[in-house]
Scaffold this motif. Sequence first.
Motif, PDB file in Angstrom:
ATOM      1  N   UNK A 183       0.819  -1.213   0.000  1.00 25.93           N
ATOM      2  CA  UNK A 183       0.000   0.000   0.000  1.00 25.93           C
ATOM      3  C   UNK A 183       0.850   1.258   0.000  1.00 25.93           C
ATOM      4  N   UNK A 184       1.933   1.246   0.774  1.00 21.13           N
ATOM      5  CA  UNK A 184       2.838   2.396   0.810  1.00 21.13           C
ATOM      6  C   UNK A 184       3.479   2.622  -0.557  1.00 21.13           C
ATOM      7  N   UNK A 194       3.048   6.137  -2.756  1.00 26.28           N
ATOM      8  CA  UNK A 194       4.091   7.078  -3.163  1.00 26.28           C
ATOM      9  C   UNK A 194       4.289   7.069  -4.674  1.00 26.28           C
ATOM     10  N   UNK A 195       4.030   5.939  -5.328  1.00 17.79           N
ATOM     11  CA  UNK A 195       4.098   5.925  -6.784  1.00 17.79           C
ATOM     12  C   UNK A 195       2.972   6.759  -7.376  1.00 17.79           C
ATOM     13  N   UNK A 196       1.832   6.779  -6.690  1.00 18.53           N
ATOM     14  CA  UNK A 196       0.711   7.580  -7.168  1.00 18.53           C
ATOM     15  C   UNK A 196       0.981   9.069  -7.133  1.00 18.53           C
ATOM     16  N   UNK A 197       1.950   9.504  -6.325  1.00 18.15           N
ATOM     17  CA  UNK A 197       2.301  10.916  -6.259  1.00 18.15           C
ATOM     18  C   UNK A 197       3.214  11.351  -7.408  1.00 18.15           C
ATOM     19  N   UNK A 198       3.814  10.395  -8.102  1.00 20.88           N
ATOM     20  CA  UNK A 198       4.751  10.768  -9.173  1.00 20.88           C
ATOM     21  C   UNK A 198       4.050  11.645 -10.212  1.00 20.88           C
ATOM     22  N   UNK A 199       4.733  12.681 -10.751  1.00 22.43           N
ATOM     23  CA  UNK A 199       6.169  12.937 -10.615  1.00 22.43           C
ATOM     24  C   UNK A 199       6.571  13.721  -9.364  1.00 22.43           C
ATOM     25  N   UNK A 200       5.615  14.019  -8.462  1.00 20.03           N
ATOM     26  CA  UNK A 200       5.998  14.695  -7.233  1.00 20.03           C
ATOM     27  C   UNK A 200       6.862  13.744  -6.393  1.00 20.03           C
ATOM     28  N   UNK A 201       7.947  14.220  -5.813  1.00 25.66           N
ATOM     29  CA  UNK A 201       8.786  13.366  -4.959  1.00 25.66           C
ATOM     30  C   UNK A 201       8.041  12.955  -3.688  1.00 25.66           C
ATOM     31  N   UNK A 202       8.172  11.688  -3.309  1.00 24.24           N
ATOM     32  CA  UNK A 202       7.560  11.184  -2.079  1.00 24.24           C
ATOM     33  C   UNK A 202       8.403  10.041  -1.543  1.00 24.24           C
ATOM     34  N   UNK A 203       8.470   9.947  -0.217  1.00 20.72           N
ATOM     35  CA  UNK A 203       9.271   8.892   0.396  1.00 20.72           C
ATOM     36  C   UNK A 203       8.730   8.586   1.784  1.00 20.72           C
ATOM     37  N   UNK A 204       9.188   7.475   2.359  1.00 17.82           N
ATOM     38  CA  UNK A 204       8.748   7.032   3.677  1.00 17.82           C
ATOM     39  C   UNK A 204       9.977   6.839   4.550  1.00 17.82           C
ATOM     40  N   UNK A 227       6.628   7.607   8.694  1.00 20.34           N
ATOM     41  CA  UNK A 227       6.085   8.888   8.230  1.00 20.34           C
ATOM     42  C   UNK A 227       6.239   8.969   6.715  1.00 20.34           C
ATOM     43  N   UNK A 228       5.184   9.388   6.048  1.00 13.84           N
ATOM     44  CA  UNK A 228       5.184   9.541   4.593  1.00 13.84           C
ATOM     45  C   UNK A 228       5.323  11.028   4.284  1.00 13.84           C
ATOM     46  N   UNK A 229       6.385  11.387   3.581  1.00 13.54           N
ATOM     47  CA  UNK A 229       6.629  12.789   3.252  1.00 13.54           C
ATOM     48  C   UNK A 229       6.502  12.993   1.749  1.00 13.54           C
TER      49      UNK A 229
END
Length: 275
Positions: free
Chosen positions: A104-105, A109-119, A255-257
């Motif tokens: 799920x994580x 975070x892939x769904x946010x692409x191209x915005x950068x996202x990480x955990x 935490x997901x940023x």
Amino acid sequence: MTTPASDGAVLPADDGVGPLLRAWRERRRVSQLELALRADSSARHISFIETGRSRPSEEMVLRLAEHLDVPVRERNALLLAAGYAPRYRETPLDDPALNTLREGIEQLIQGYEPYPAFVVDATYNVVAANRGILALLDGLPESLLMPPLNAMRLTLHPEGLAPRIRNLREWRGHLLAQMERQIALQRSEPLRELYEEVAAFPVPDEDAERAEEPAGPVPYFALPMRIEHDGRVLSFISSISTFNTPMDVTVAELAIETLLPADPATLKYLQSLLP
């Protein structure tokens, strides 16, 4: 016997649950009466618990911890000090029991692409990142990219992203203040050691940094991270999410940023990366 708290205070150890609860109450600046009202108890009973004259039930320990906003890991410590078994598991992130969570994580975070996202975990080690983040890390030395990646170290290290961040002094202050708030909530020696490490990294000359600021006013609605990337300056606003009412220590400390575009130019550039 006492043990140093991560905010510089001294918390009792091996003295039962009472002194620990008192220390958490004092750190939250809550009176015995106020805590009693929140927990549907009496100030006399709270006093008896703190002085060891009364042994709280397991339910009472958890209720007081909830109203004192004690981190999940520390709630286990309170239960142990009161003579009860820990309530919250600490499942390794690679355990098959967390397969659904990890999947799920990754999808999130892939769904946010191209915005950068990480955990990140409790000490800012990166446990998952999307391609937007990997693009920002392009060109960094291999020594910083060896696992486990650490978000604070990557950002503030003089050979990391720091030279690319145009408003490093401001962004560094924001990150260090964020860590200080977390240290005040957790008795985490690894987090304190990381803070002391990254806080000691050199800071560029203030005049040189100020020369890189935008010529005119920009209507930012929150402090941005302005970072040079591929010949242009991108501006991002950081958004952090955590899990609601977690029942596992590992999950509680994730935490997901997400780095969202802070101005039209950054938004347009990121949208141009979409297929």
